[in-house]
Design a protein around this motif. Structure first.
Motif, short mmCIF file in Angstrom:
data_model
loop_
_atom_site.label_atom_id
_atom_site.label_comp_id
_atom_site.label_asym_id
_atom_site.label_seq_id
_atom_site.Cartn_x
_atom_site.Cartn_y
_atom_site.Cartn_z
N ASP A 120 43.29 4.82 -12.60
CA ASP A 120 43.11 5.97 -11.72
C ASP A 120 43.70 5.76 -10.33
O ASP A 120 43.61 6.63 -9.48
CB ASP A 120 41.63 6.34 -11.59
CG ASP A 120 40.79 5.25 -10.94
OD1 ASP A 120 41.11 4.07 -11.10
OD2 ASP A 120 39.79 5.60 -10.28
N ILE A 121 44.33 4.62 -10.09
CA ILE A 121 44.95 4.34 -8.80
C ILE A 121 46.44 4.64 -8.90
O ILE A 121 47.13 4.18 -9.81
CB ILE A 121 44.72 2.88 -8.37
CG1 ILE A 121 43.22 2.67 -8.14
CG2 ILE A 121 45.52 2.53 -7.13
CD1 ILE A 121 42.85 1.25 -7.82
N SER A 122 46.93 5.42 -7.95
CA SER A 122 48.34 5.80 -7.95
C SER A 122 49.23 4.56 -7.95
O SER A 122 49.02 3.63 -7.18
CB SER A 122 48.64 6.65 -6.71
OG SER A 122 49.98 7.05 -6.70
N GLY A 123 50.17 4.55 -8.88
CA GLY A 123 51.08 3.42 -9.02
C GLY A 123 50.59 2.38 -10.01
O GLY A 123 51.32 1.46 -10.36
N ALA A 124 49.33 2.51 -10.47
CA ALA A 124 48.77 1.55 -11.43
C ALA A 124 48.19 2.29 -12.64
O ALA A 124 47.17 1.91 -13.19
CB ALA A 124 47.70 0.70 -10.76
N GLU A 125 48.87 3.34 -13.06
CA GLU A 125 48.38 4.15 -14.17
C GLU A 125 48.31 3.38 -15.49
O GLU A 125 47.54 3.74 -16.37
CB GLU A 125 49.25 5.41 -14.34
CG GLU A 125 49.10 6.41 -13.22
CD GLU A 125 49.93 6.09 -11.96
OE1 GLU A 125 49.75 6.79 -10.95
OE2 GLU A 125 50.73 5.13 -11.99
N ASP A 126 49.10 2.31 -15.61
CA ASP A 126 49.08 1.49 -16.84
C ASP A 126 48.19 0.26 -16.69
O ASP A 126 48.32 -0.71 -17.43
CB ASP A 126 50.49 1.09 -17.25
CG ASP A 126 51.19 0.23 -16.20
OD1 ASP A 126 50.68 0.12 -15.06
OD2 ASP A 126 52.25 -0.34 -16.52
N GLU A 127 47.24 0.31 -15.76
CA GLU A 127 46.33 -0.79 -15.48
C GLU A 127 45.63 -1.28 -16.74
O GLU A 127 45.16 -0.50 -17.57
CB GLU A 127 45.29 -0.30 -14.45
CG GLU A 127 44.25 -1.31 -14.06
CD GLU A 127 43.27 -0.74 -13.05
OE1 GLU A 127 42.89 -1.48 -12.13
OE2 GLU A 127 42.90 0.45 -13.17
N ASP A 128 45.52 -2.59 -16.89
CA ASP A 128 44.80 -3.20 -17.99
C ASP A 128 43.31 -2.98 -17.82
O ASP A 128 42.78 -3.03 -16.69
CB ASP A 128 45.11 -4.71 -18.02
CG ASP A 128 44.35 -5.41 -19.13
OD1 ASP A 128 44.79 -5.30 -20.29
OD2 ASP A 128 43.32 -6.03 -18.84
N VAL A 129 42.60 -2.75 -18.91
CA VAL A 129 41.16 -2.46 -18.85
C VAL A 129 40.37 -3.60 -18.21
O VAL A 129 39.42 -3.35 -17.46
CB VAL A 129 40.61 -2.09 -20.25
CG1 VAL A 129 40.61 -3.28 -21.19
CG2 VAL A 129 39.23 -1.49 -20.13
N LEU A 130 40.76 -4.84 -18.44
CA LEU A 130 40.03 -5.97 -17.85
C LEU A 130 40.30 -6.11 -16.36
O LEU A 130 39.41 -6.51 -15.60
CB LEU A 130 40.34 -7.26 -18.60
CG LEU A 130 39.90 -7.28 -20.07
CD1 LEU A 130 40.25 -8.61 -20.71
CD2 LEU A 130 38.43 -6.96 -20.22
N LEU A 131 41.50 -5.77 -15.92
CA LEU A 131 41.78 -5.76 -14.48
C LEU A 131 41.00 -4.64 -13.79
O LEU A 131 40.46 -4.83 -12.69
CB LEU A 131 43.28 -5.60 -14.22
CG LEU A 131 44.16 -6.79 -14.59
CD1 LEU A 131 45.62 -6.47 -14.35
CD2 LEU A 131 43.75 -8.02 -13.79
N ALA A 132 40.92 -3.49 -14.44
CA ALA A 132 40.13 -2.39 -13.89
C ALA A 132 38.66 -2.79 -13.81
O ALA A 132 37.97 -2.48 -12.83
CB ALA A 132 40.29 -1.13 -14.74
N ALA A 133 38.17 -3.48 -14.83
CA ALA A 133 36.77 -3.93 -14.84
C ALA A 133 36.48 -4.86 -13.67
O ALA A 133 35.48 -4.71 -12.96
CB ALA A 133 36.44 -4.61 -16.16
N LYS A 134 37.38 -5.80 -13.43
CA LYS A 134 37.20 -6.74 -12.32
C LYS A 134 37.24 -6.00 -10.98
O LYS A 134 36.43 -6.25 -10.09
CB LYS A 134 38.24 -7.84 -12.36
CG LYS A 134 38.01 -8.90 -11.32
CD LYS A 134 38.92 -10.10 -11.47
CE LYS A 134 38.53 -11.13 -10.42
NZ LYS A 134 39.34 -12.31 -10.46
N ARG A 135 38.17 -5.07 -10.84
CA ARG A 135 38.32 -4.28 -9.62
C ARG A 135 37.05 -3.46 -9.36
O ARG A 135 36.51 -3.45 -8.26
CB ARG A 135 39.54 -3.36 -9.74
CG ARG A 135 39.70 -2.38 -8.60
CD ARG A 135 40.95 -1.51 -8.77
NE ARG A 135 41.04 -0.80 -10.02
CZ ARG A 135 40.39 0.32 -10.32
NH1 ARG A 135 39.57 0.87 -9.44
NH2 ARG A 135 40.55 0.91 -11.49
N GLU A 136 36.57 -2.79 -10.38
CA GLU A 136 35.37 -1.95 -10.23
C GLU A 136 34.13 -2.80 -9.96
O GLU A 136 33.28 -2.41 -9.16
CB GLU A 136 35.15 -1.09 -11.48
CG GLU A 136 36.17 0.02 -11.65
CD GLU A 136 36.02 1.15 -10.64
OE1 GLU A 136 34.99 1.23 -9.92
OE2 GLU A 136 36.94 1.98 -10.56
#
Length: 172
Positions: free
Chosen positions: A62-78
């Motif tokens: 959901d972050i502009s420029g990171a639309e292909d973000e890996d689910v585990l990276l998103a989990a760590k970020r959140e």
């Protein structure tokens, strides 16, 4: 039928349903502190006009420029954004529909291991999140007590608690 920033409404035959416009869905983080406390978050949800108790969670890509973000990276970020915890490693647990009769959204569960507190949490500028750390043995009862107080309890929490208690049963 309608397309907004995060959701679209579609119709297939007589069936109407919501579609997430971000390509990766959402992730729920199963976080247990070194003191064996489960990390929950409390926040007001406009869609149901109520305060909820949830596990840390968020959208993937959901972050502009990171639309292909890996689910585990998103989990760590959140996890860091909402709770102020980081983790030594993040493990994929399971993925399934959030509400198969209403939405195409897929929810992934990820387990955070080796938590370290690095900040206060509380979410981003659009959120007002309160972090709760509840002893694992008391988590179920604590959730039911919050429900009696009027909080909306996300039913997916109980699946998350099961995943925490059965770490070898994870499906891929």
């Amino acid at each position: 039928m309608f397309t907004g920033k995060w959701l679209a409404l579609k119709k297939r035959g007589r069936w109407e349903y919501a579609v997430r416009t971000n390509p990766r869905g959402a992730v729920i983080i199963l976080a247990v502190t070194p003191e064996d406390k489960i990390v929950f978050v409390e926040q007001y949800r406009v869609s149901i006009l109520a305060n909820t108790i949830e596990m840390p969670a968020g959208l993937v890509g959901d972050i502009s420029g990171a639309e292909d973000e890996d689910v585990l990276l998103a989990a760590k970020r959140e996890l860091e954004e909402e709770t102020g915890y980081t983790c030594g490693r993040m493990e994929f647990v399971h993925e399934g529909p959030s509400s198969a009769g209403m939405s195409t959204e897929m929810i992934a569960f990820a387990r955070a291991w080796d938590l370290t507190k690095i900040g206060e949490g509380g979410g981003d500028d659009t959120e007002n999140i309160i972090v709760h750390e509840v002893p694992r043995a008391e988590a179920g009862q604590w959730l039911f007590e919050r429900a009696k107080e009027g909080f909306s309890i996300d039913a997916k929490l109980f699946a998350g608690l099961w995943f925490i208690e059965h770490p070898t049963a994870h499906m891929r």
